[in-house]
Scaffold this active site. Structure first.
Site, mmCIF file in Angstrom:
data_model
loop_
_atom_site.group_PDB
_atom_site.id
_atom_site.type_symbol
_atom_site.label_atom_id
_atom_site.label_comp_id
_atom_site.label_asym_id
_atom_site.label_seq_id
_atom_site.Cartn_x
_atom_site.Cartn_y
_atom_site.Cartn_z
ATOM 1 N N ARG B 60 -41.810 -31.266 37.353
ATOM 2 C CA ARG B 60 -42.216 -31.148 35.964
ATOM 3 C C ARG B 60 -41.050 -30.843 35.032
ATOM 4 O O ARG B 60 -40.808 -31.545 34.058
ATOM 5 C CB ARG B 60 -43.215 -30.007 35.869
ATOM 6 C CG ARG B 60 -44.201 -30.054 34.764
ATOM 7 C CD ARG B 60 -45.137 -28.880 34.963
ATOM 8 N NE ARG B 60 -45.166 -28.505 36.375
ATOM 9 C CZ ARG B 60 -46.032 -28.977 37.248
ATOM 10 N NH1 ARG B 60 -46.953 -29.788 36.853
ATOM 11 N NH2 ARG B 60 -45.970 -28.617 38.511
ATOM 12 N N THR B 61 -40.299 -29.784 35.338
ATOM 13 C CA THR B 61 -39.244 -29.354 34.431
ATOM 14 C C THR B 61 -38.153 -30.411 34.313
ATOM 15 O O THR B 61 -37.675 -30.707 33.221
ATOM 16 C CB THR B 61 -38.646 -28.020 34.916
ATOM 17 O OG1 THR B 61 -39.694 -27.072 35.032
ATOM 18 C CG2 THR B 61 -37.610 -27.501 33.948
ATOM 19 N N LYS B 88 -21.360 -30.191 50.327
ATOM 20 C CA LYS B 88 -20.102 -30.124 51.077
ATOM 21 C C LYS B 88 -19.385 -28.799 50.839
ATOM 22 O O LYS B 88 -18.236 -28.630 51.214
ATOM 23 C CB LYS B 88 -19.168 -31.264 50.654
ATOM 24 C CG LYS B 88 -19.722 -32.650 50.927
ATOM 25 C CD LYS B 88 -18.722 -33.702 50.478
ATOM 26 C CE LYS B 88 -19.343 -35.089 50.471
ATOM 27 N NZ LYS B 88 -18.517 -36.037 49.733
ATOM 28 N N ARG B 110 -30.756 -25.614 36.910
ATOM 29 C CA ARG B 110 -31.710 -24.807 37.667
ATOM 30 C C ARG B 110 -31.003 -24.354 38.937
ATOM 31 O O ARG B 110 -30.360 -25.158 39.612
ATOM 32 C CB ARG B 110 -32.952 -25.614 38.021
ATOM 33 C CG ARG B 110 -33.747 -24.914 39.115
ATOM 34 C CD ARG B 110 -35.133 -25.415 39.247
ATOM 35 N NE ARG B 110 -35.930 -25.084 38.074
ATOM 36 C CZ ARG B 110 -37.247 -25.256 38.045
ATOM 37 N NH1 ARG B 110 -37.883 -25.734 39.103
ATOM 38 N NH2 ARG B 110 -37.921 -24.958 36.965
ATOM 39 N N HIS B 138 -36.916 -18.376 32.789
ATOM 40 C CA HIS B 138 -37.154 -19.812 32.647
ATOM 41 C C HIS B 138 -37.530 -19.977 31.173
ATOM 42 O O HIS B 138 -38.690 -20.139 30.831
ATOM 43 C CB HIS B 138 -38.298 -20.224 33.578
ATOM 44 C CG HIS B 138 -38.515 -21.710 33.681
ATOM 45 N ND1 HIS B 138 -37.867 -22.621 32.879
ATOM 46 C CD2 HIS B 138 -39.316 -22.434 34.499
ATOM 47 C CE1 HIS B 138 -38.266 -23.840 33.205
ATOM 48 N NE2 HIS B 138 -39.147 -23.757 34.174
#
Lengths: 185, 319
Positions: B60-61, B88, B110, B138
């Protein structure tokens, strides 16, 4: 000291709008398919007044209620990355499909032409009108783009440091157009 | 018109003033209309390059940010942890600096670590937008919840909002609590004692140990997802028991005798924290939240892209 010259008072402004309304109806051969779109902020008020005037002048059998839209061109400005604190975005709403219509853009002052350039780009994203006409209360010269108005209330020569202040009673409590010379911008 | 500025980064609502939060909500209003146009695109961010840097799963975000960016005409690149150099062993700052060397303008990040967005924002020149950092904040979710509440009630001040469920692991809860308190709402939290941090009481947040009391009190419930992936173990006995004791059900809501508006940040665990007939019921604004999310993110991108880079955020004690 800034000097203030009154260019139009309330009765003169009313007469200008009446004359413009007549010219619009004449040029368009009636009111069929016409939409008036005011540019935020004061263009919106002027468009509403013109719509009422044009509605009265329209020939019998054609629309008397001219559809009214409003356009905020902020997101289409060409100087967004340079203006500093970002300008507030206003409401855009168009009453109808633009396909095949005659759109009359209404703004208070025509200066560099950049606002109208942005308005034309924005309208193009909503559809393809048959034609677009431009109506302004004051043309103060100083164009930076090849854009001209089709209907003008008043033409006045100004320099870049001047300011043309349009007041409308709906927002400012009075109707007037003033030229401010030598004041702070 | 001189509006308050937002600064360089959006890290959390804790660091914004009420005035700045209202600026974002008010700016989102005209952006709602852009998504209703036949051509859902305006040229405001043309030429800006935005990297969506997602170190955690998100549907969604991420999609909401991407729509917002594309509708403002920005160029976007998505970087996910798997399939990038992050797997890596490259550090966060190195990844971001390498991206910056390719001349980007904004980073939407995020990250599972609380504080990651702020950490990055202090180390790179691009604007940084927090799309969720660990348990911290958030902010765009908090903002879209505020916008949805304002749409429904016409105001935020004086509203009673109960945030229910796994508050401990929830960055959504923290952003909501800060935003709601700053705009003058009353806030309560409700859930199992193991998932309710007591510290929030110091901010003036009410604590309800029973869901029935929260429903009785609230104008709106923000029902949080049980974040099973963040739980080590032992927070709740079982999902079934959680639903029996804390689930938001039609029967429980009916006892309130009035409408209680239901929000959920998604993804929902239907039948755990929320029942299907509540989630899909008339008092649910869950899909409006999703719609508003795009407008809020457009507003944040627009405001930050024009902000002065040397300006950071409001003082933390400004509340």
């Amino acid at each position: 000291m800034p000097s203030v010259t009154r260019l139009l008072d309330a009765p003169a402004m009313a007469r200008s709008l009446e004359r413009i309304a007549g010219e619009v109806v004449e040029r368009c051969g009636g009111t069929k398919g016409m939409i008036l779109v005011g540019i935020q902020r004061r263009g919106v008020e002027l468009a509403a007044r013109l719509a009422a005037l044009i509605g009265k002048l329209g020939p019998a059998g054609e629309q008397r209620q001219i559809p009214l839209g409003q356009l905020d061109i902020t997101l289409y400005r060409d100087d967004l990355s340079t203006v500093g604190p970002v300008p507030q975005v206003g409401v855009t709403s168009l009453p109808d499909e633009l396909e095949g219509r005659t759109v009359v853009i209404v703004d208070d002052v025509l200066h560099t032409g950049r606002t109208i350039r942005a308005a034309l780009d924005e309208l193009a994203d909503f559809g393809r009108p048959r034609r677009i006409l431009l109506c302004v209360l004051v043309d103060r010269g100083g164009r930076e783009l090849p854009i001209q108005a089709d209907f003008v209330g008043l033409t006045v020569e100004t320099s870049g440091d001047d300011r043309v202040d349009v007041a409308v009673s709906e927002l400012d409590g009075r109707d007037s157009v003033e030229l401010v010379r030598g004041g702070p911008l | 018109m001189s509006a308050p500025e937002l600064g360089k980064d959006l890290v959390g609502l804790e660091y914004l003033s009420a005035e700045q939060i209202l600026l974002i909500l008010d700016t989102a209003e005209p952006f709602k209309e852009v998504s209703e146009r036949p051509i859902k695109k305006v040229p405001a961010l043309r030429g800006k390059t935005i990297v969506n840097l997602f170190f955690e799963a998100s549907t969604r975000t991420r999609i909401s940010f991407e729509f917002a960016e594309k509708r403002l005409s920005a160029d976007t690149v998505n970087v996910a942890t798997s399939g990038s150099s992050v797997s890596k062993g490259e550090t966060l700052v190195d990844t971001a600096r390498n991206l910056e060397a390719m001349r980007i303008d904004m980073v939407v990040i995020r990250h599972p670590a609380s504080g990651a967005a702020d950490f990055l924002g202090q180390r790179i020149r691009s604007n940084v937008i927090n799309a969720g950092d660990g348990r911290h904040e958030h902010p765009t979710q908090g903002l879209l919840d505020l916008l949805t509440l304002r749409d429904r009630f016409g105001r935020i001040a004086g509203l009673k909002v109960a945030i229910c469920g796994d508050v401990l692991h929830s960055r959504v809860a923290r952003s909501n609590i800060w935003g709601l308190l700053k705009l003058g709402a009353e806030v309560a939290i409700c859930g199992p004692a193991t998932l309710i941090p007591r510290e929030f009481a110091e901010l003036g947040v009410r604590i309800f140990p029973r869901i029935e009391e929260a429903i009785e009190w609230a104008d709106a419930l923000n029902v949080l997802r049980l974040q099973l992936e963040r739980m080590s173990s032992g927070f709740i006995p079982s999902l079934r028991e959680y639903n029996r004791v804390f689930g938001v059900t039609r029967e429980r809501l009916a006892k309130a005798g009035r409408e209680v508006v239901i929000l959920h940040p998604g993804p929902m665990n239907r039948g755990v924290e929320i029942d299907s007939d509540v989630a899909d019921g008339p008092a649910s604004v869950i899909l409006s939240q999703v719609t508003n999310g795009v407008a809020i993110r457009m507003a944040v991108l627009y405001l930050l892209a024009g902000g002065a880079p040397e300006w950071r955020t409001a003082p933390a004690d400004d509340r």
